[in-house]
Design an enzyme around this catalytic site. Structure first.
Site, mmCIF file in Angstrom:
data_model
loop_
_atom_site.group_PDB
_atom_site.id
_atom_site.type_symbol
_atom_site.label_atom_id
_atom_site.label_comp_id
_atom_site.label_asym_id
_atom_site.label_seq_id
_atom_site.Cartn_x
_atom_site.Cartn_y
_atom_site.Cartn_z
ATOM 1 N N LYS A 22 4.873 -7.594 4.735
ATOM 2 C CA LYS A 22 3.805 -6.983 3.923
ATOM 3 C C LYS A 22 4.093 -7.183 2.439
ATOM 4 O O LYS A 22 3.237 -7.652 1.685
ATOM 5 C CB LYS A 22 3.712 -5.486 4.235
ATOM 6 N N ASN A 23 5.296 -6.837 2.028
ATOM 7 C CA ASN A 23 5.595 -6.849 0.593
ATOM 8 C C ASN A 23 5.750 -8.253 0.006
ATOM 9 O O ASN A 23 5.782 -8.408 -1.215
ATOM 10 C CB ASN A 23 6.839 -6.003 0.297
ATOM 11 N N CYS A 116 1.031 4.877 -1.819
ATOM 12 C CA CYS A 116 1.656 6.042 -1.184
ATOM 13 C C CYS A 116 2.185 7.018 -2.218
ATOM 14 O O CYS A 116 2.725 6.621 -3.249
ATOM 15 C CB CYS A 116 2.801 5.586 -0.288
ATOM 16 N N ARG A 121 5.347 6.842 -9.854
ATOM 17 C CA ARG A 121 5.011 5.414 -9.829
ATOM 18 C C ARG A 121 4.184 4.948 -11.034
ATOM 19 O O ARG A 121 3.052 4.456 -10.878
ATOM 20 C CB ARG A 121 4.323 5.045 -8.519
ATOM 21 N N ASP A 304 12.760 1.915 1.324
ATOM 22 C CA ASP A 304 11.728 1.935 2.368
ATOM 23 C C ASP A 304 12.303 2.270 3.749
ATOM 24 O O ASP A 304 11.564 2.672 4.649
ATOM 25 C CB ASP A 304 10.988 0.596 2.431
ATOM 26 N N ARG A 396 -1.421 0.885 7.418
ATOM 27 C CA ARG A 396 -1.424 0.107 6.169
ATOM 28 C C ARG A 396 -0.355 -0.974 6.197
ATOM 29 O O ARG A 396 -0.502 -2.025 5.581
ATOM 30 C CB ARG A 396 -1.120 1.025 4.978
HETATM 31 C C1 UD1 Z 1 7.893 -2.166 -4.196
HETATM 32 C C2 UD1 Z 1 7.521 -2.132 -2.730
HETATM 33 C C3 UD1 Z 1 7.881 -0.792 -2.109
HETATM 34 C C4 UD1 Z 1 9.352 -0.480 -2.368
HETATM 35 C C5 UD1 Z 1 9.691 -0.606 -3.849
HETATM 36 C C6 UD1 Z 1 11.170 -0.463 -4.132
HETATM 37 C C7 UD1 Z 1 5.597 -3.590 -2.608
HETATM 38 C C8 UD1 Z 1 4.138 -3.707 -2.379
HETATM 39 N N1 UD1 Z 1 6.089 -2.358 -2.592
HETATM 40 O O1 UD1 Z 1 7.122 -1.138 -4.816
HETATM 41 O O2 UD1 Z 1 7.633 -0.872 -0.712
HETATM 42 O O3 UD1 Z 1 9.629 0.838 -1.955
HETATM 43 O O4 UD1 Z 1 9.285 -1.900 -4.334
HETATM 44 O O5 UD1 Z 1 11.913 -1.360 -3.410
HETATM 45 O O6 UD1 Z 1 6.301 -4.573 -2.745
HETATM 46 N N2 UD1 Z 1 8.839 2.231 -12.166
HETATM 47 C C9 UD1 Z 1 8.580 2.712 -13.419
HETATM 48 N N3 UD1 Z 1 7.697 2.028 -14.213
HETATM 49 C C10 UD1 Z 1 7.091 0.886 -13.800
HETATM 50 C C11 UD1 Z 1 7.362 0.382 -12.505
HETATM 51 C C12 UD1 Z 1 8.245 1.079 -11.711
HETATM 52 O O7 UD1 Z 1 9.112 3.745 -13.827
HETATM 53 O O8 UD1 Z 1 6.308 0.315 -14.574
HETATM 54 C C13 UD1 Z 1 9.755 2.972 -11.279
HETATM 55 C C14 UD1 Z 1 9.039 3.534 -10.043
HETATM 56 O O9 UD1 Z 1 8.381 4.751 -10.333
HETATM 57 C C15 UD1 Z 1 10.184 3.685 -9.071
HETATM 58 C C16 UD1 Z 1 11.083 2.487 -9.418
HETATM 59 O O10 UD1 Z 1 10.713 2.085 -10.743
HETATM 60 O O11 UD1 Z 1 10.873 4.877 -9.322
HETATM 61 C C17 UD1 Z 1 10.951 1.326 -8.469
HETATM 62 O O12 UD1 Z 1 9.615 0.889 -8.419
HETATM 63 P P1 UD1 Z 1 9.220 -0.630 -8.126
HETATM 64 O O13 UD1 Z 1 10.461 -1.423 -7.848
HETATM 65 O O14 UD1 Z 1 8.321 -1.082 -9.200
HETATM 66 O O15 UD1 Z 1 8.413 -0.468 -6.783
HETATM 67 P P2 UD1 Z 1 7.006 -1.095 -6.413
HETATM 68 O O16 UD1 Z 1 6.905 -2.472 -6.922
HETATM 69 O O17 UD1 Z 1 5.935 -0.117 -6.706
#
Ligand code: UD1
Length: 418
Positions: A22-23, A116, A121, A304, A396
């Site tokens: 998925k990711n 989710c 986030r 995850d 999902r």
């Molecule tokens: C992706 C994955 C999700 C996984 C996560 C961490 C997808 C679609 N989803 O989510 O399944 O759990 O990586 O491995 O690939 N953060 C900030 N500011 C930002 C972006 C992120 O503070 O602009 C924080 C987030 O709130 C979180 C952390 O960084 O605490 C990690 O987030 P991130 O690695 O960006 O996760 P996703 O890309 O949303």
């Protein structure tokens, strides 16, 4: 909304194939926009998040043909550069479609993404670094509008190795004459898959899988065919499910290296694991031991898999300690597990679990994708009947979840309901 009715107490046994990731699929689908050409994708999981992404791409003007796990995407006639708010809200990863649209059209309009509820986030790392690349951002309405004449060469250092921000910055910097360096980049296998896909299209991305990624802009991209990598979180889910029931499994089409922190922890708990190229065999002998886990960016223990592994720990021997370092609100599912007899307390980022011999069936509600899957695993291993509501969260991200688990001997009926 669907619900699962699970008759617990069966040992999972047998063999299954892991689906496409998925990711990895979501950013690769976004990336197909950039070329303005035709892309054939294989091994795309048939899940709701992919269906929503397809809807967004079609709304933007892409023509898409779907045949089971094969997608043909033609982005040649795409003109629209605004992502509708209702679809944006359905999916966290919709934010990376913005990077792909900027790469091709030098402008995009979108709203804050949904996804989710496992933490705040924010998307500050995405927007802050877009600005560093020369993109002007207007956040004064309910939409975020981004525009630029060209992408400027820059060295970026991410404050945190965010997966989504790394993907978005890579996507936005594919076309042009610049050179982009991303330091403290995320190193997840899905980033490597995205870079391999883009490089096959003609992009120049170096260092994916390390913490420094260099993107050299190119003028054009070409038609390609690409097979999506296996889903390491789905693989982990089936291994944990089997371990919880004291069963045995042969997991095919998996890349063991992608889940090595999980395999180490499962061995520590007492599972017997044999790896063989793209296959993992897992068996158990007696009740498992508790463990300590801390979630970390790759190559650490994946956040995850935390809800699923924590659920397994509720029936392991002794006291287990879990530390969730990535998302601040990822223990919601434990409230539901407690209804099934699980014993745990939350202290900030830490979950302290006192193992019980068995969980019992109950009526529980999915809180999010992986939390919902955890309740299903709990239900399979528990004594009695478990009803899991709000299964749509699970759909999902898992392809044929109940069908695959039933193939291994679980007794799950999917029905319409709340
Ligand atoms: C992706 C994955 C999700 C996984 C996560 C961490 C997808 C679609 N989803 O989510 O399944 O759990 O990586 O491995 O690939 N953060 C900030 N500011 C930002 C972006 C992120 O503070 O602009 C924080 C987030 O709130 C979180 C952390 O960084 O605490 C990690 O987030 P991130 O690695 O960006 O996760 P996703 O890309 O949303």
């Amino acid at each position: 909304m669907y619900r699962y009715i699970i008759k617990g107490g069966t040992k999972l046994q047998g063999e299954i194939d892991v689906s496409g990731s998925k990711n990895a699929s979501l950013p690769i689908l976004a990336a197909t926009i950039i070329s303005g050409k035709t892309t054939k994708l294989y091994n795309v999981p048939d899940i709701q998040d992919v269906k929503t992404t397809i809807k967004i791409l079609e709304g933007l003007g892409c023509k898409i043909k779907k045949d089971k796990n094969k997608l043909i995407i033609n982005s040649k006639y795409m003109k629209n550069t605004m992502i509708p708010e209702d679809l944006m809200r359905k999916l966290r990863s919709s934010v990376i479609i913005a990077g792909a649209i900027i790469a091709r059209f030098k402008q995009v309009k979108f709203s804050y993404p949904g996804g989710c509820d496992i933490g705040a986030r924010p998307i500050d790392l995405h927007l802050k670094n877009f600005k560093k690349m020369g993109i002007k951002i207007d956040e004064n309405t309910s939409y975020i509008e981004c525009k630029c004449d060209k992408i400027e060469s820059q060295t970026i250092a991410l404050d945190f190795p965010s997966v989504g921000a790394t993907e978005n910055l890579i996507l936005a910097s594919i076309l042009g004459k610049h050179e982009m360096i991303i330091n403290n980049a995320a190193m997840e296998p899905e980033i490597v898959d995205l870079a391999s896909f883009l490089n096959r299209m003609g992009a120049k991305i170096y260092g994916a899988g390390t913490n420094t990624i260099r993107v050299k802009g190119v003028e054009t991209l070409k038609d390609v065919s690409y097979k999506i990598m296996p889903d390491r979180i789905e693989a982990g889910t089936f291994l944990i499910a089997t371990a919880m029931t004291g069963g045995t499994i042969k997991l095919n089409k998996v890349i063991p290296e992608h889940i090595s922190p999980l395999l180490h922890k499962l061995s520590e708990c007492g599972c017997k694991i044999i790896e063989d190229k793209n296959t993992i065999y897992l068996s158990t002998n007696g009740r498992l031991n508790g463990a300590e886990i801390k979630t970390m960016p790759y190559p650490g223990f994946p956040t995850d898999l935390q809800p699923l592994f924590s659920t397994m720990l509720t029936i392991c021997k002794g006291t287990s300690i879990v530390t969730e370092n990535i998302f601040e609100n990822r223990y919601k599912f434990m409230q539901e597990i407690k209804r099934m007899g699980g014993k745990a307390t939350i202290e900030g980022k830490t979950l302290i679990i006192k193992g019980v011999k068995k969980l019992h069936g109950a009526n529980v509600e999915s809180t999010d994708l992986r939390g919902g899957a955890s309740l299903v695993l709990a239900g399979i291993s528990a004594k009695g009947i478990t009803k899991v509501s709000k299964v749509d969260y699970i759909l999902r991200g898992y392809e044929n979840f109940d069908v695959k688990l039933n193939q291994l001997g679980a007794n799950i009926v999917k029905e319409e309901g709340d």
